[in-house]
Design a protein around this motif. Sequence first.
Motif, PDB file in Angstrom:
ATOM      1  N   ALA A 112       0.853  -1.187   0.000  1.00 15.89           N
ATOM      2  CA  ALA A 112       0.000   0.000   0.000  1.00 15.89           C
ATOM      3  C   ALA A 112       0.891   1.239   0.000  1.00 15.89           C
ATOM      4  N   TRP A 113       0.369   2.307  -0.569  1.00 11.77           N
ATOM      5  CA  TRP A 113       1.088   3.580  -0.647  1.00 11.77           C
ATOM      6  C   TRP A 113       0.174   4.684  -0.114  1.00 11.77           C
TER       7      TRP A 113
ATOM      8  N   SER B 138      -4.199  10.120  -0.067  1.00 11.45           N
ATOM      9  CA  SER B 138      -4.552   9.005  -0.953  1.00 11.45           C
ATOM     10  C   SER B 138      -3.960   7.722  -0.397  1.00 11.45           C
ATOM     11  N   VAL B 139      -4.776   6.670  -0.359  1.00 10.22           N
ATOM     12  CA  VAL B 139      -4.319   5.344   0.051  1.00 10.22           C
ATOM     13  C   VAL B 139      -4.544   4.405  -1.139  1.00 10.22           C
ATOM     14  N   ARG B 140      -3.441   3.912  -1.719  1.00 12.48           N
ATOM     15  CA  ARG B 140      -3.526   3.057  -2.910  1.00 12.48           C
ATOM     16  C   ARG B 140      -2.891   1.700  -2.607  1.00 12.48           C
ATOM     17  N   ASP B 141      -3.490   0.647  -3.146  1.00 16.84           N
ATOM     18  CA  ASP B 141      -2.938  -0.697  -2.933  1.00 16.84           C
ATOM     19  C   ASP B 141      -2.859  -1.418  -4.272  1.00 16.84           C
ATOM     20  N   ASP B 142      -2.118  -2.527  -4.273  1.00 14.92           N
ATOM     21  CA  ASP B 142      -1.983  -3.330  -5.500  1.00 14.92           C
ATOM     22  C   ASP B 142      -2.755  -4.632  -5.392  1.00 14.92           C
TER      23      ASP B 142
ATOM     24  N   THR C 236     -11.559   2.046  -8.229  1.00 12.46           N
ATOM     25  CA  THR C 236     -11.160   0.644  -8.135  1.00 12.46           C
ATOM     26  C   THR C 236     -11.655  -0.116  -9.356  1.00 12.46           C
TER      27      THR C 236
ATOM     28  N   THR D  64      -6.980  -0.647  -5.637  1.00  7.68           N
ATOM     29  CA  THR D  64      -7.962   0.341  -5.158  1.00  7.68           C
ATOM     30  C   THR D  64      -7.225   1.594  -4.698  1.00  7.68           C
ATOM     31  N   GLU D  65      -7.791   2.749  -4.997  1.00 13.91           N
ATOM     32  CA  GLU D  65      -7.270   4.011  -4.489  1.00 13.91           C
ATOM     33  C   GLU D  65      -8.393   4.772  -3.806  1.00 13.91           C
TER      34      GLU D  65
ATOM     35  N   GLU E  60      -9.187   8.325  -2.101  1.00 11.09           N
ATOM     36  CA  GLU E  60      -8.697   9.708  -1.999  1.00 11.09           C
ATOM     37  C   GLU E  60      -9.603  10.478  -1.056  1.00 11.09           C
TER      38      GLU E  60
END
Length: 398
Positions: free
Chosen positions: A316-317, A330-334, A373, A379-380, A382
């Motif tokens: 996650a970023w 922003s929370v983004r994952d792969d 998503t 999924t991101e 924001e």
Amino acid sequence: MHGATGLESALWRAVAAYRGLALCYAAVMIAMNSGGYARPAGGWAVLGVMTAWTAYAYRAYGSPRRRGPALPAADLAVAAGCVLATAWVETEANIAAGRPTLPVSWVAAAVLSWAVVHGRRGGVAAALVLGAADVLVHVIAGTAGDMGSTTFDGVVLLLLVGLVVGHVVRLARESEARLARAVELEAATRERERLARRIHDSVLQVLAMVQRRGGELGGEAAELGRLAGEQEAALRSLIGSRPRVPEAGASSGAAAAGGAEVDLRSLLTGHASPSVTVSTPATEVPLPAHAAREVEAAVAAALDNVRRHCGPGARAWVLLEDGPAGVTVSVRDDGPGIPAGRLEEAAAAGRLGVAQSIRGRVADLGGDVVIVTGEGEGTEIEMTVPRPGTPPRGASGG
């Protein structure tokens, strides 16, 4: 009222020294001019009042508990009364000739006191009162038409004293407050560095060893090692962050009520781990304490969803962006993404993690949430939160 700081004590000592020296000058002038007074005994009586008040003011202003509003008011009243007594003691001819009032420059001590207590406005207000008393002496004596430049020069001088001294006192107090904050910050930094050394020599080394050994053993030990690695990264980020000292004037009560501002970066970087990358601006991102905690809780909920639904290998970023109108996180994952309609099904089934823990928190702050998503695309989330005073935005989803 301000506390009895070193600056306060120095200011009052300076005022007391001026008051004493000005009293000596007034005594010399009264002694020289008493032979020409209409009522010489009145001149010595005024000098007695000035001497008694100088002694009392020295003790009263020297005690912080006595520096209430009544003391400067009484100081100004005594000074004005001594000025007005000139109309009774002096002859009309001497007043018309421009002879100075009985207390001469002694009255400026009251202006200085008001400037120290109330700043520029107080100093100017006191100067105007004494200037009016000086003019009233001529009115009472019937010499208003004979006022020369001496009277107006004295009034202007008192105004300048009140204005300049009040301004200098304010600057000195601000400098003292900044110095106190710098000393507090240095002390906090030294303590943090001391704790960091002790933690590095004990806790961090143990966590690093658990992570390494857990990876070598595999199985349940590998999971334990992964958790130890996450805690090690979070702890390193915590002890490496810069402490933030509250601004001057921020009271402990305001902080307790959530009114003080905190740096949002320090809250978010605590979530950094081998599987979570947190990126923040180089400068502080201040938010009211309550808003910052709610944003951090929403980010924690989003990261918890990543751990529970995307598997142990997901990354996650977290990206924090600061703007003039507000902040965006922003929370983004792969992970595998969220299938269409899954969020609505979860809300209908009573699972309100996204609806309440994320959207609800941000909506309460006047912000909005956008979720992007797709299956197999990650999924991101924001989250945008406005600063206080900025028009709120309605919550929306994507």
